[in-house]
Write an enzyme that holds these catalytic residues in place. Structure first.
Site, PDB file in Angstrom:
ATOM      1  N   ASP A 145      52.662  40.988  -1.472  1.00 33.87           N
ATOM      2  CA  ASP A 145      53.764  41.151  -2.430  1.00 33.87           C
ATOM      3  C   ASP A 145      55.069  41.400  -1.687  1.00 33.87           C
ATOM      4  O   ASP A 145      55.083  41.849  -0.540  1.00 33.87           O
ATOM      5  CB  ASP A 145      53.489  42.293  -3.407  1.00 33.87           C
ATOM      6  CG  ASP A 145      53.411  43.654  -2.731  1.00 33.87           C
ATOM      7  OD1 ASP A 145      52.685  43.763  -1.725  1.00 33.87           O
ATOM      8  OD2 ASP A 145      54.071  44.601  -3.200  1.00 33.87           O
ATOM      9  N   GLU A 205      51.876  46.568  -2.435  1.00 28.64           N
ATOM     10  CA  GLU A 205      52.164  47.569  -1.413  1.00 28.64           C
ATOM     11  C   GLU A 205      53.540  48.178  -1.626  1.00 28.64           C
ATOM     12  O   GLU A 205      53.754  49.375  -1.418  1.00 28.64           O
ATOM     13  CB  GLU A 205      52.074  46.918  -0.026  1.00 28.64           C
ATOM     14  CG  GLU A 205      52.196  47.889   1.144  1.00 28.64           C
ATOM     15  CD  GLU A 205      53.628  48.081   1.643  1.00 28.64           C
ATOM     16  OE1 GLU A 205      53.849  48.940   2.511  1.00 28.64           O
ATOM     17  OE2 GLU A 205      54.541  47.379   1.134  1.00 28.64           O
TER      18      GLU A 205
END
Length: 483
Positions: free
Chosen positions: A78, A145
């Protein structure tokens, strides 16, 4: 032909460009996760995907490395989604528009996602290349994350055999990270009431700040536009009666906010006073942040006469009080590791809504009790003003390991390739290593990565030459991990 065609290492940049074509902001990782699964299946590799969209791919050892310890290569898929004001880019639908500027890759008007797309590209290039020499490899690509290490928290590690753990989420060549801070997000909500107010409507915008990663750049003495707006509103209400109607700044709690906007009602005669205060604040702040963030701008625009709902004065005072008193920046430096930020806070998101004002702060510390103390301070301030404070995304610090065979191999390999030792350091930014330390027994972890600058901002860049050097380094490290 892709924008990155011809760059070396060719397959790394090929996969990085493919990743950039796929929307992969935090909370929107299903598409990139499915892409990784399809990639692994195409190579005939063992692969699993969980409900959080984490992906684990396993590759057997090359010939002669069957007895070497299994190596885990880890990164996250991400990215932080930031764009310049006025951009029509839709991070849920659009791929990134890549550009090359000298030695750097950047994206047009948006964040690049080199953090941590380059780790995914490295892993994919390793997995597909059967000419490389390496131990058995387990690739872990986590999700979300950037919003609290959420994917890593949910990942089942019970089937993993790796004891050497190479995290590829660092952004500075020449450094090996061997410890990091823990952190969490604290969301303050302050209930508000509105009342009908008439008068002249004004807009004030604080812009032009450097911004940056609230862990990696927190020691760069950069301004926080949300904090500055608190000062601006306080200064305005000392000289005139104002009534807030709109207030918003920042998009990510882990990015230092660069732009904050407020709209308020005041008398028509207040225009000169508002402009004078704005000009003084701009001059003062540029002097205060000289050399680190002197591009600060404070602009004012009269929007005309209006009658609309504005904050009741008590509600307004609570918000300004909070913005003035909530801490920002470094709270304490480490007493045991020179130059390391121990504890910090970043009020990254500010949003006035119909029933409440919401402020989300990123709190970090390498000392658990200090993180708790700072969190308590923010929550106590929130509750003192009649609000609430909720924490989420709490992740542990990655503690320093005195004995590390992997660190020895990576230091020696760096010296072998580049003729000098890397700098081995702790980092204030959060990494997923601490969570995996809790999940996998006897884990030996090191983090590295190529040079990136201004991550989490629209000026984010990735060095082409550093990407190549760190690729060669990774390949050599794997080759040097033997039985």
């Amino acid at each position: 032909m892709g924008v990155l065609s011809g760059l070396k290492p060719e397959r790394v940049f090929y996969y990085f460009e493919e990743i950039c074509k796929i929307p992969h902001g935090s909370y929107h990782t299903k598409q990139i996760s499915d892409y990784l699964v399809k990639f692994a299946e195409g190579l005939g590799l063992s692969c699993r995907q969980d409900e959080s969209n984490n992906v684990v791919i396993k590759k057997p050892a090359s010939a002669g490395y069957e007895n070497a310890p299994t190596v885990i290569l880890q990164g996250h898929c991400d990215m932080v989604c930031e764009k310049v004001p006025g951009s029509n880019h839709d991070f849920e639908k659009d791929g990134l528009e890549l550009m090359i500027d000298g030695d750097f890759i950047t994206a047009n008007g948006t964040t690049l996602g080199g953090d941590d797309g380059i780790a995914v590209a490295y892993a994919m290039a390793i997995l597909e290349d059967d000419t490389l020499k390496h131990p058995a490899i387990e690739v872990i690509i986590t999700t979300d994350e950037e919003v609290g290490l959420l994917g890593a928290k949910e990942l089942d590690c019970s089937d993993l055999k790796g004891t050497y753990f190479i995290n590829m989420d660092s952004e500075e060549e020449g450094y090996l990270w061997i410890s990091c801070a823990g952190g969490l997000s604290a969301t303050t909500t302050i209930p508000v009431r509105y009342e009908k107010v008439s008068g002249e409507k004004y807009e004030i915008v604080i812009d032009g700040l450097m911004g940056g990663h609230s862990g990696a750049e927190i020691d760069k003495i950069r301004a926080n536009s949300n904090k500055l707006m608190g000062q601006a509103l306080f200064a305005l209400e000392q000289e005139m009666e104002i009534h807030l109607t709109e207030l918003a700044g920042g998009q990510k709690d882990n990015a230092i906010p660069r732009n904050t906007r407020a709209v308020f009602m005041a008398d028509a005669a207040a225009k000169q006073g508002v402009e004078r205060i704005a000009a003084k604040l701009q001059a003062d702040w540029r002097a205060e942040y000289a050399g680190t963030d002197e591009g600060i701008t404070v602009t004012v625009k009269a929007l005309g006469a209006a009658e609309e709902e504005a904050l009741a004065l008590v509600s307004q005072e609570k918000i300004i009080f909070f913005l003035i008193h909530v801490p920002y920046g470094i709270q304490k430096m480490s007493g045991s590791i020179e130059g390391l930020v121990e504890t910090s806070i970043n009020p990254g998101i500010l949003k006035l809504e119909t029933t409440e004002c919401r402020i989300i702060s990123s709190i970090r510390s390498s000392v658990g009790s200090a993180k708790e103390e700072l969190t308590d301070k923010v929550c106590y301030l929130s509750e003192f003003l009649g609000g609430d404070c909720v924490t989420e995304g709490d992740y542990p610090a990655w503690e320093y390991r005195k004995e590390s065979k992997l660190r020895e191999i990576m230091v020696d390999t760096y010296e072998e390739l580049f003729g000098q030792k890397p700098e081995v350091k702790a980092i204030h930014a959060g990494l997923e290593c601490g969570l995996f330390y809790e999940k996998i027994a006897n884990l030996d972890a090191v983090s590295f990565g190529p040079t990136m600058k201004d991550i989490h901002t629209t000026e984010e860049v990735l060095s082409i030459s550093s990407t190549e050097r760190m690729w060669n380094y990774l390949v050599k490290v794997l080759e040097n991990i033997k039985d």
